[in-house]
Design a protein around this motif. Structure first.
Motif, PDB file in Angstrom:
ATOM      1  N   ILE A  84       0.840  -1.209   0.000  1.00 41.41           N
ATOM      2  CA  ILE A  84       0.000   0.000   0.000  1.00 41.41           C
ATOM      3  C   ILE A  84       0.871   1.253   0.000  1.00 41.41           C
ATOM      4  O   ILE A  84       0.616   2.201  -0.752  1.00 41.41           O
ATOM      5  CB  ILE A  84      -0.959  -0.012   1.218  1.00 41.41           C
ATOM      6  CG1 ILE A  84      -2.032  -1.097   1.016  1.00 41.41           C
ATOM      7  CG2 ILE A  84      -1.611   1.347   1.422  1.00 41.41           C
ATOM      8  CD1 ILE A  84      -2.828  -1.431   2.261  1.00 41.41           C
ATOM      9  N   CYS A  85       1.915   1.254   0.822  1.00 42.49           N
ATOM     10  CA  CYS A  85       2.827   2.413   0.860  1.00 42.49           C
ATOM     11  C   CYS A  85       3.474   2.656  -0.499  1.00 42.49           C
ATOM     12  O   CYS A  85       3.529   3.790  -0.979  1.00 42.49           O
ATOM     13  CB  CYS A  85       3.913   2.189   1.910  1.00 42.49           C
ATOM     14  SG  CYS A  85       3.306   2.256   3.601  1.00 42.49           S
ATOM     15  N   VAL A  86       3.956   1.582  -1.113  1.00 46.71           N
ATOM     16  CA  VAL A  86       4.603   1.709  -2.423  1.00 46.71           C
ATOM     17  C   VAL A  86       3.620   2.224  -3.462  1.00 46.71           C
ATOM     18  O   VAL A  86       3.950   3.088  -4.269  1.00 46.71           O
ATOM     19  CB  VAL A  86       5.208   0.359  -2.872  1.00 46.71           C
ATOM     20  CG1 VAL A  86       5.619   0.411  -4.334  1.00 46.71           C
ATOM     21  CG2 VAL A  86       6.400   0.005  -2.017  1.00 46.71           C
ATOM     22  N   VAL A  89       3.979   5.222  -5.953  1.00 45.75           N
ATOM     23  CA  VAL A  89       4.082   4.929  -7.390  1.00 45.75           C
ATOM     24  C   VAL A  89       3.019   5.683  -8.177  1.00 45.75           C
ATOM     25  O   VAL A  89       3.245   6.099  -9.307  1.00 45.75           O
ATOM     26  CB  VAL A  89       3.983   3.406  -7.647  1.00 45.75           C
ATOM     27  CG1 VAL A  89       3.819   3.096  -9.125  1.00 45.75           C
ATOM     28  CG2 VAL A  89       5.217   2.712  -7.115  1.00 45.75           C
ATOM     29  N   ARG A  90       1.868   5.886  -7.576  1.00 48.20           N
ATOM     30  CA  ARG A  90       0.806   6.607  -8.255  1.00 48.20           C
ATOM     31  C   ARG A  90       1.259   8.010  -8.658  1.00 48.20           C
ATOM     32  O   ARG A  90       0.883   8.533  -9.685  1.00 48.20           O
ATOM     33  CB  ARG A  90      -0.411   6.685  -7.316  1.00 48.20           C
ATOM     34  CG  ARG A  90      -1.720   6.802  -8.032  1.00 48.20           C
ATOM     35  CD  ARG A  90      -2.870   6.713  -7.060  1.00 48.20           C
ATOM     36  NE  ARG A  90      -3.214   5.334  -6.774  1.00 48.20           N
ATOM     37  CZ  ARG A  90      -4.073   4.963  -5.849  1.00 48.20           C
ATOM     38  NH1 ARG A  90      -4.657   5.843  -5.092  1.00 48.20           N
ATOM     39  NH2 ARG A  90      -4.350   3.692  -5.665  1.00 48.20           N
ATOM     40  N   TRP A  91       2.069   8.621  -7.816  1.00 54.84           N
ATOM     41  CA  TRP A  91       2.562   9.974  -8.099  1.00 54.84           C
ATOM     42  C   TRP A  91       3.888   9.966  -8.845  1.00 54.84           C
ATOM     43  O   TRP A  91       4.214  10.902  -9.556  1.00 54.84           O
ATOM     44  CB  TRP A  91       2.710  10.762  -6.798  1.00 54.84           C
ATOM     45  CG  TRP A  91       1.390  11.022  -6.127  1.00 54.84           C
ATOM     46  CD1 TRP A  91       0.271  11.570  -6.695  1.00 54.84           C
ATOM     47  CD2 TRP A  91       1.042  10.721  -4.789  1.00 54.84           C
ATOM     48  NE1 TRP A  91      -0.740  11.639  -5.789  1.00 54.84           N
ATOM     49  CE2 TRP A  91      -0.300  11.120  -4.590  1.00 54.84           C
ATOM     50  CE3 TRP A  91       1.715  10.157  -3.703  1.00 54.84           C
ATOM     51  CZ2 TRP A  91      -0.963  10.985  -3.387  1.00 54.84           C
ATOM     52  CZ3 TRP A  91       1.045  10.030  -2.501  1.00 54.84           C
ATOM     53  CH2 TRP A  91      -0.270  10.439  -2.354  1.00 54.84           C
ATOM     54  N   VAL A 143       8.899  -6.364   1.837  1.00 55.68           N
ATOM     55  CA  VAL A 143       8.404  -7.213   0.749  1.00 55.68           C
ATOM     56  C   VAL A 143       7.360  -6.462  -0.070  1.00 55.68           C
ATOM     57  O   VAL A 143       7.141  -6.765  -1.238  1.00 55.68           O
ATOM     58  CB  VAL A 143       7.846  -8.546   1.319  1.00 55.68           C
ATOM     59  CG1 VAL A 143       7.160  -9.374   0.238  1.00 55.68           C
ATOM     60  CG2 VAL A 143       8.980  -9.350   1.935  1.00 55.68           C
ATOM     61  N   GLY A 144       6.755  -5.428   0.527  1.00 52.45           N
ATOM     62  CA  GLY A 144       5.841  -4.576  -0.233  1.00 52.45           C
ATOM     63  C   GLY A 144       6.511  -3.969  -1.447  1.00 52.45           C
ATOM     64  O   GLY A 144       5.880  -3.765  -2.484  1.00 52.45           O
ATOM     65  N   PHE A 145       7.819  -3.707  -1.351  1.00 54.27           N
ATOM     66  CA  PHE A 145       8.574  -3.205  -2.499  1.00 54.27           C
ATOM     67  C   PHE A 145       8.751  -4.301  -3.544  1.00 54.27           C
ATOM     68  O   PHE A 145       8.705  -4.048  -4.741  1.00 54.27           O
ATOM     69  CB  PHE A 145       9.959  -2.701  -2.060  1.00 54.27           C
ATOM     70  CG  PHE A 145       9.911  -1.414  -1.306  1.00 54.27           C
ATOM     71  CD1 PHE A 145       9.933  -0.209  -1.984  1.00 54.27           C
ATOM     72  CD2 PHE A 145       9.847  -1.404   0.071  1.00 54.27           C
ATOM     73  CE1 PHE A 145       9.899   0.999  -1.293  1.00 54.27           C
ATOM     74  CE2 PHE A 145       9.809  -0.210   0.776  1.00 54.27           C
ATOM     75  CZ  PHE A 145       9.832   0.989   0.092  1.00 54.27           C
ATOM     76  N   THR A 146       8.984  -5.531  -3.083  1.00 53.58           N
ATOM     77  CA  THR A 146       9.260  -6.616  -4.025  1.00 53.58           C
ATOM     78  C   THR A 146       8.010  -7.081  -4.754  1.00 53.58           C
ATOM     79  O   THR A 146       8.112  -7.630  -5.841  1.00 53.58           O
ATOM     80  CB  THR A 146       9.914  -7.824  -3.316  1.00 53.58           C
ATOM     81  OG1 THR A 146       8.964  -8.446  -2.465  1.00 53.58           O
ATOM     82  CG2 THR A 146      11.128  -7.406  -2.530  1.00 53.58           C
ATOM     83  N   ILE A 147       6.826  -6.868  -4.159  1.00 50.81           N
ATOM     84  CA  ILE A 147       5.583  -7.300  -4.806  1.00 50.81           C
ATOM     85  C   ILE A 147       4.806  -6.105  -5.369  1.00 50.81           C
ATOM     86  O   ILE A 147       3.635  -6.223  -5.699  1.00 50.81           O
ATOM     87  CB  ILE A 147       4.687  -8.124  -3.844  1.00 50.81           C
ATOM     88  CG1 ILE A 147       4.230  -7.294  -2.645  1.00 50.81           C
ATOM     89  CG2 ILE A 147       5.407  -9.387  -3.401  1.00 50.81           C
ATOM     90  CD1 ILE A 147       3.197  -7.987  -1.769  1.00 50.81           C
ATOM     91  N   ALA A 148       5.480  -4.968  -5.510  1.00 50.25           N
ATOM     92  CA  ALA A 148       4.814  -3.753  -5.978  1.00 50.25           C
ATOM     93  C   ALA A 148       4.282  -3.887  -7.396  1.00 50.25           C
ATOM     94  O   ALA A 148       3.353  -3.184  -7.779  1.00 50.25           O
ATOM     95  CB  ALA A 148       5.761  -2.563  -5.883  1.00 50.25           C
TER      96      ALA A 148
END
Length: 198
Positions: free
Chosen positions: A61-63, A67-69, A132-137
């Protein structure tokens, strides 16, 4: 990202790699409570599984809000995955080797694990999973959720195994588990990085 066999294999390997801290702590918990009932074991494993699933989703969610911006951020995700997973894996291996060489060992209370201690253990063993949020972004929301559920299921099984082994054999396997977990995380980081160029 598409649904394929590698997605499920990577999710399971992430679960195995991330669950090694929970496995080590479960060994200690099993040793501290040799007469632990299966219902309590299931609760402890469930807490570890919950946190291992929640942290990657929180990271995802953080990523995705970033990423949206900043669309260009997606190009550096494989680099971030490689660096973070390698860093976590190396720290796990180094921490395990320090314990073997007479470093500080965590003392567990003989009376067993309280509810508060269990929550703290759940957070402590899963904080690495936030990255892992970065790795599954690159995954969509449903894929990220399925990945988190797979990680939770793997963590539950591994934590239950740790509790059972802890009751029987004590802490002899704890250091080896952390080394294995560290190696798996490094491997996944390298695999994600290499596959981004193929």
């Amino acid at each position: 990202m598409t649904w394929n066999l590698m997605f499920f294999i990577n999710s399971m390997l992430l679960g195995v790699g991330l669950a090694m801290d929970a496995f080590s702590v479960s060994l200690a918990n099993g040793l501290a409570e040799p007469n632990m009932r299966k219902k309590r074991m299931s609760l402890i494993a469930g807490v570890f599984a919950f946190f291992q699933a929640a942290m990657p989703l929180l990271g995802w969610i953080c990523v995705h809000t970033i990423v949206r911006w900043f669309g260009a951020f997606e190009k550096v995700i494989p680099w971030i995955a490689l660096i973070l997973l390698s860093w976590i894996g190396i720290n796990m291996i180094r921490g395990s080797l320090k314990k073997k060489n007479g470093g500080e060992a965590e003392e567990e209370k003989a009376c067993g694990v309280t509810g508060r201690m269990l929550i703290l253990q759940g957070i402590a063993t899963s904080i690495d999973a936030l990255s892992v949020g970065f790795t599954i972004a690159g995954y969509g929301w449903i894929m990220a959720l399925v990945c988190a559920i797979i990680i939770a299921a793997v963590t539950y099984v591994i934590s239950m195994s740790g509790l059972l082994l802890g009751r029987r054999f004590g802490m002899k396997l704890a250091g080896k588990a952390e080394i294995l977990g560290g190696c798996i995380l490094i491997f996944i980081g390298v695999e994600i990085f290499v596959s981004s160029f193929i």
